[in-house]
Design a protein around this motif. Sequence first.
Motif, PDB file in Angstrom:
ATOM      1  N   ARG A   1      33.161  26.211  -1.290  1.00  0.00           N
ATOM      2  CA  ARG A   1      31.990  26.920  -0.777  1.00  0.00           C
ATOM      3  C   ARG A   1      32.391  28.101   0.118  1.00  0.00           C
ATOM      4  O   ARG A   1      31.568  28.969   0.402  1.00  0.00           O
ATOM      5  N   PHE A   2      33.648  28.107   0.523  1.00  0.00           N
ATOM      6  CA  PHE A   2      34.152  29.198   1.351  1.00  0.00           C
ATOM      7  C   PHE A   2      34.882  30.196   0.447  1.00  0.00           C
ATOM      8  O   PHE A   2      35.766  29.819  -0.322  1.00  0.00           O
ATOM      9  N   SER A   3      34.522  31.473   0.563  1.00  0.00           N
ATOM     10  CA  SER A   3      35.202  32.493  -0.225  1.00  0.00           C
ATOM     11  C   SER A   3      35.376  33.755   0.606  1.00  0.00           C
ATOM     12  O   SER A   3      34.607  34.022   1.533  1.00  0.00           O
ATOM     13  N   GLY A   4      36.420  34.510   0.278  1.00  0.00           N
ATOM     14  CA  GLY A   4      36.708  35.739   1.002  1.00  0.00           C
ATOM     15  C   GLY A   4      36.851  36.911   0.062  1.00  0.00           C
ATOM     16  O   GLY A   4      37.197  36.755  -1.109  1.00  0.00           O
ATOM     17  N   SER A   5      36.583  38.099   0.613  1.00  0.00           N
ATOM     18  CA  SER A   5      36.722  39.328  -0.162  1.00  0.00           C
ATOM     19  C   SER A   5      36.986  40.471   0.805  1.00  0.00           C
ATOM     20  O   SER A   5      36.965  40.299   2.034  1.00  0.00           O
ATOM     21  N   LYS A   6      37.239  41.635   0.221  1.00  0.00           N
ATOM     22  CA  LYS A   6      37.511  42.805   1.053  1.00  0.00           C
ATOM     23  C   LYS A   6      37.100  44.064   0.325  1.00  0.00           C
ATOM     24  O   LYS A   6      37.250  44.172  -0.904  1.00  0.00           O
ATOM     25  N   SER A   7      36.592  45.029   1.081  1.00  0.00           N
ATOM     26  CA  SER A   7      36.269  46.334   0.536  1.00  0.00           C
ATOM     27  C   SER A   7      36.580  47.367   1.612  1.00  0.00           C
ATOM     28  O   SER A   7      35.984  47.360   2.685  1.00  0.00           O
ATOM     29  N   GLY A   8      37.529  48.239   1.311  1.00  0.00           N
ATOM     30  CA  GLY A   8      37.909  49.246   2.293  1.00  0.00           C
ATOM     31  C   GLY A   8      38.428  48.624   3.573  1.00  0.00           C
ATOM     32  O   GLY A   8      39.328  47.777   3.548  1.00  0.00           O
ATOM     33  N   ASN A   9      37.847  49.023   4.684  1.00  0.00           N
ATOM     34  CA  ASN A   9      38.279  48.513   5.989  1.00  0.00           C
ATOM     35  C   ASN A   9      37.549  47.252   6.429  1.00  0.00           C
ATOM     36  O   ASN A   9      37.697  46.815   7.580  1.00  0.00           O
ATOM     37  N   THR A  10      36.737  46.671   5.541  1.00  0.00           N
ATOM     38  CA  THR A  10      35.940  45.503   5.920  1.00  0.00           C
ATOM     39  C   THR A  10      36.243  44.303   5.032  1.00  0.00           C
ATOM     40  O   THR A  10      36.272  44.415   3.800  1.00  0.00           O
ATOM     41  N   ALA A  11      36.482  43.174   5.685  1.00  0.00           N
ATOM     42  CA  ALA A  11      36.657  41.907   4.985  1.00  0.00           C
ATOM     43  C   ALA A  11      35.394  41.075   5.162  1.00  0.00           C
ATOM     44  O   ALA A  11      34.631  41.274   6.119  1.00  0.00           O
ATOM     45  N   TYR A  12      35.188  40.158   4.227  1.00  0.00           N
ATOM     46  CA  TYR A  12      33.984  39.340   4.245  1.00  0.00           C
ATOM     47  C   TYR A  12      34.330  37.876   4.015  1.00  0.00           C
ATOM     48  O   TYR A  12      35.192  37.546   3.198  1.00  0.00           O
ATOM     49  N   LEU A  13      33.625  37.017   4.740  1.00  0.00           N
ATOM     50  CA  LEU A  13      33.675  35.584   4.503  1.00  0.00           C
ATOM     51  C   LEU A  13      32.287  35.145   4.067  1.00  0.00           C
ATOM     52  O   LEU A  13      31.309  35.403   4.773  1.00  0.00           O
TER      53      LEU A  13
END
Lengths: 130, 111
Positions: B63-75
Amino acid sequence: EVQLVESGGGLVKPGGSLRLSCTASEFTVTDAWMSWVRQTPGKGLEWLGRIKSATKGGTTDYAAAVRGRFTISRDDSKNTLYLHMDSLNTEDTAMYYCTIDGSHYDTLTGYYYYYYMDVWGKGTTVTVSS
Amino acid sequence: QSALTQPASVSGSPGQSITISCTGTHNDVGAYDYVSWYQQHPGKVPKLIIFDVSVRPSGISTRFSGSKSGNTAYLTISGLQAEDEADYHCSSYSTSIALRVFGGGTRLTVL
């Protein structure tokens, strides 16, 4: 199960010094890259510095904020990591954690980038106050 | 003031999904895919839940996933559960003031 247990925290006056210890079980500190991280209610988590494994020279790196005041060392015979802190001030009041670092292997450069904190100890509290 | 910027708080209802952002610079998040996330329940020790931007350690829920775009990461946490209520901290490899920098942490409230 790998465990880290910090000790040595307490109350210290501004300008004083303190040495924190981190004793490992089911794990050999000399084989790992390890860090110290602290946490304050106002500033969140803050990485303080690390020591590389013995096979990588056992050298140390520090955050700019503590470089020159804090020193990380290791006693392999005691399987213990240390954080020696000098010239303490009230802003050093925090919970201090030792960690075992994890790495990413970059296939392009052939380097291991040790950058995340894989295993954490339970922490020891340092209070700097007159 | 933390090197990485996270929202102070987010909330969601059970079963919903939420996303926490972590904004850095070209010296950290934007330059390397070396972002990690930590979950910390009140009075407890931080726990690694994501490394290498999107990799979950063994035992961490899908249920936990991570991503990134440019200078921002996301949980992103999907299918929110009451046990997810905690503080979440992001961290990145950096070439600025320290080799690793953290965000200020985000308090997740499950309504």
